[in-house]
Motif scaffolding. Structure first.
Motif, PDB file in Angstrom:
ATOM      1  N   VAL A   1      18.178   7.272  15.931  1.00  0.00           N
ATOM      2  CA  VAL A   1      17.283   6.333  15.241  1.00  0.00           C
ATOM      3  C   VAL A   1      16.019   7.050  14.773  1.00  0.00           C
ATOM      4  O   VAL A   1      15.578   6.873  13.636  1.00  0.00           O
ATOM      5  CB  VAL A   1      16.939   5.136  16.160  1.00  0.00           C
ATOM      6  N   ARG A   2      15.444   7.881  15.636  1.00  0.00           N
ATOM      7  CA  ARG A   2      14.211   8.597  15.294  1.00  0.00           C
ATOM      8  C   ARG A   2      14.421   9.527  14.097  1.00  0.00           C
ATOM      9  O   ARG A   2      13.593   9.602  13.204  1.00  0.00           O
ATOM     10  CB  ARG A   2      13.714   9.390  16.496  1.00  0.00           C
ATOM     11  N   GLY A   3      15.537  10.232  14.068  1.00  0.00           N
ATOM     12  CA  GLY A   3      15.789  11.207  13.011  1.00  0.00           C
ATOM     13  C   GLY A   3      16.548  10.668  11.821  1.00  0.00           C
ATOM     14  O   GLY A   3      16.734  11.363  10.824  1.00  0.00           O
ATOM     15  N   HIS A   4      17.006   9.433  11.908  1.00  0.00           N
ATOM     16  CA  HIS A   4      17.812   8.819  10.846  1.00  0.00           C
ATOM     17  C   HIS A   4      19.024   9.677  10.506  1.00  0.00           C
ATOM     18  O   HIS A   4      19.383   9.856   9.342  1.00  0.00           O
ATOM     19  CB  HIS A   4      16.979   8.558   9.582  1.00  0.00           C
ATOM     20  N   ARG A   5      19.638  10.248  11.535  1.00  0.00           N
ATOM     21  CA  ARG A   5      20.826  11.071  11.341  1.00  0.00           C
ATOM     22  C   ARG A   5      21.506  11.278  12.683  1.00  0.00           C
ATOM     23  O   ARG A   5      20.922  11.025  13.729  1.00  0.00           O
ATOM     24  CB  ARG A   5      20.473  12.424  10.731  1.00  0.00           C
ATOM     25  N   ILE A   6      22.734  11.735  12.636  1.00  0.00           N
ATOM     26  CA  ILE A   6      23.409  12.144  13.864  1.00  0.00           C
ATOM     27  C   ILE A   6      22.750  13.450  14.289  1.00  0.00           C
ATOM     28  O   ILE A   6      22.589  14.354  13.473  1.00  0.00           O
ATOM     29  CB  ILE A   6      24.922  12.315  13.618  1.00  0.00           C
ATOM     30  N   PRO A   7      22.353  13.586  15.545  1.00  0.00           N
ATOM     31  CA  PRO A   7      21.536  14.736  15.950  1.00  0.00           C
ATOM     32  C   PRO A   7      22.320  16.039  16.193  1.00  0.00           C
ATOM     33  O   PRO A   7      21.916  16.882  16.974  1.00  0.00           O
ATOM     34  CB  PRO A   7      20.874  14.253  17.245  1.00  0.00           C
ATOM     35  N   PHE A   8      23.422  16.195  15.517  1.00  0.00           N
ATOM     36  CA  PHE A   8      24.187  17.437  15.568  1.00  0.00           C
ATOM     37  C   PHE A   8      25.063  17.470  14.329  1.00  0.00           C
ATOM     38  O   PHE A   8      25.269  16.455  13.669  1.00  0.00           O
ATOM     39  CB  PHE A   8      25.028  17.543  16.844  1.00  0.00           C
ATOM     40  N   GLU A   9      25.563  18.650  14.005  1.00  0.00           N
ATOM     41  CA  GLU A   9      26.394  18.807  12.820  1.00  0.00           C
ATOM     42  C   GLU A   9      27.798  18.286  13.099  1.00  0.00           C
ATOM     43  O   GLU A   9      28.391  18.569  14.141  1.00  0.00           O
ATOM     44  CB  GLU A   9      26.464  20.287  12.433  1.00  0.00           C
ATOM     45  N   VAL A  10      28.321  17.497  12.168  1.00  0.00           N
ATOM     46  CA  VAL A  10      29.684  16.992  12.266  1.00  0.00           C
ATOM     47  C   VAL A  10      30.476  17.644  11.144  1.00  0.00           C
ATOM     48  O   VAL A  10      30.127  17.509   9.974  1.00  0.00           O
ATOM     49  CB  VAL A  10      29.736  15.450  12.126  1.00  0.00           C
ATOM     50  N   THR A  11      31.512  18.412  11.497  1.00  0.00           N
ATOM     51  CA  THR A  11      32.313  19.092  10.490  1.00  0.00           C
ATOM     52  C   THR A  11      33.791  18.890  10.787  1.00  0.00           C
ATOM     53  O   THR A  11      34.176  18.578  11.911  1.00  0.00           O
ATOM     54  CB  THR A  11      32.027  20.611  10.476  1.00  0.00           C
TER      55      THR A  11
ATOM     56  N   ASN B   1      21.662   6.458  25.719  1.00  0.00           N
ATOM     57  CA  ASN B   1      20.352   6.008  25.225  1.00  0.00           C
ATOM     58  C   ASN B   1      19.598   7.151  24.550  1.00  0.00           C
ATOM     59  O   ASN B   1      18.973   6.957  23.506  1.00  0.00           O
ATOM     60  CB  ASN B   1      19.509   5.430  26.363  1.00  0.00           C
ATOM     61  N   ILE B   2      19.643   8.343  25.143  1.00  0.00           N
ATOM     62  CA  ILE B   2      18.995   9.508  24.526  1.00  0.00           C
ATOM     63  C   ILE B   2      19.606   9.767  23.154  1.00  0.00           C
ATOM     64  O   ILE B   2      18.900   9.988  22.166  1.00  0.00           O
ATOM     65  CB  ILE B   2      19.121  10.753  25.433  1.00  0.00           C
ATOM     66  N   PHE B   3      20.950   9.740  23.087  1.00  0.00           N
ATOM     67  CA  PHE B   3      21.634   9.939  21.811  1.00  0.00           C
ATOM     68  C   PHE B   3      21.194   8.898  20.788  1.00  0.00           C
ATOM     69  O   PHE B   3      20.821   9.239  19.661  1.00  0.00           O
ATOM     70  CB  PHE B   3      23.150   9.880  22.009  1.00  0.00           C
ATOM     71  N   ALA B   4      21.209   7.614  21.169  1.00  0.00           N
ATOM     72  CA  ALA B   4      20.873   6.530  20.243  1.00  0.00           C
ATOM     73  C   ALA B   4      19.427   6.646  19.756  1.00  0.00           C
ATOM     74  O   ALA B   4      19.142   6.509  18.559  1.00  0.00           O
ATOM     75  CB  ALA B   4      21.107   5.172  20.906  1.00  0.00           C
ATOM     76  N   LYS B   5      18.494   6.913  20.669  1.00  0.00           N
ATOM     77  CA  LYS B   5      17.082   7.010  20.276  1.00  0.00           C
ATOM     78  C   LYS B   5      16.837   8.218  19.384  1.00  0.00           C
ATOM     79  O   LYS B   5      16.054   8.148  18.430  1.00  0.00           O
ATOM     80  CB  LYS B   5      16.192   7.056  21.520  1.00  0.00           C
ATOM     81  N   THR B   6      17.514   9.336  19.666  1.00  0.00           N
ATOM     82  CA  THR B   6      17.375  10.522  18.820  1.00  0.00           C
ATOM     83  C   THR B   6      17.935  10.246  17.430  1.00  0.00           C
ATOM     84  O   THR B   6      17.358  10.645  16.421  1.00  0.00           O
ATOM     85  CB  THR B   6      18.092  11.733  19.465  1.00  0.00           C
TER      86      THR B   6
END
Length: 84
Positions: A41-51, A34-39
């Motif tokens: 949605v709030r930021g309109h991005r994945i909340p960490f870098e994906v490389t 839930n924390i991941f999903a809300k973060t």
């Protein structure tokens, strides 16, 4: 607010590791997702870098295949280790 069920597939080791970490943090896995999903949605991005790991890039894999073929053909030469 009503809740909805979401199923997530994880390999067993990742599930065990995440569950242990959530326990250490005092969270359920559901709360963590839930924390991941809300973060997200709030930021309109994945909340960490994906490389992607550049080691596995197509260009590097072709280079490694050429190098291996040269070694197999006896065209490679040894290098001394460089120590500082």
């Amino acid at each position: 607010m009503a809740t909805a069920m979401v199923n997530v597939r994880l390999d067993e080791q990742t599930k065990r590791d995440m569950s242990a970490l959530c326990d250490e943090l005092g969270l359920s896995m559901s709360a963590a997702f839930n924390i991941f999903a809300k973060t997200m949605v709030r930021g309109h991005r994945i909340p960490f870098e994906v490389t992607a790991d550049p080691f596995y890039s197509a260009a590097n894999m072709r280079h490694l295949e050429r190098s291996a073929a040269q070694m197999d053909a006896g065209m490679a030469h040894a290098h001394d280790l460089i120590e500082e």
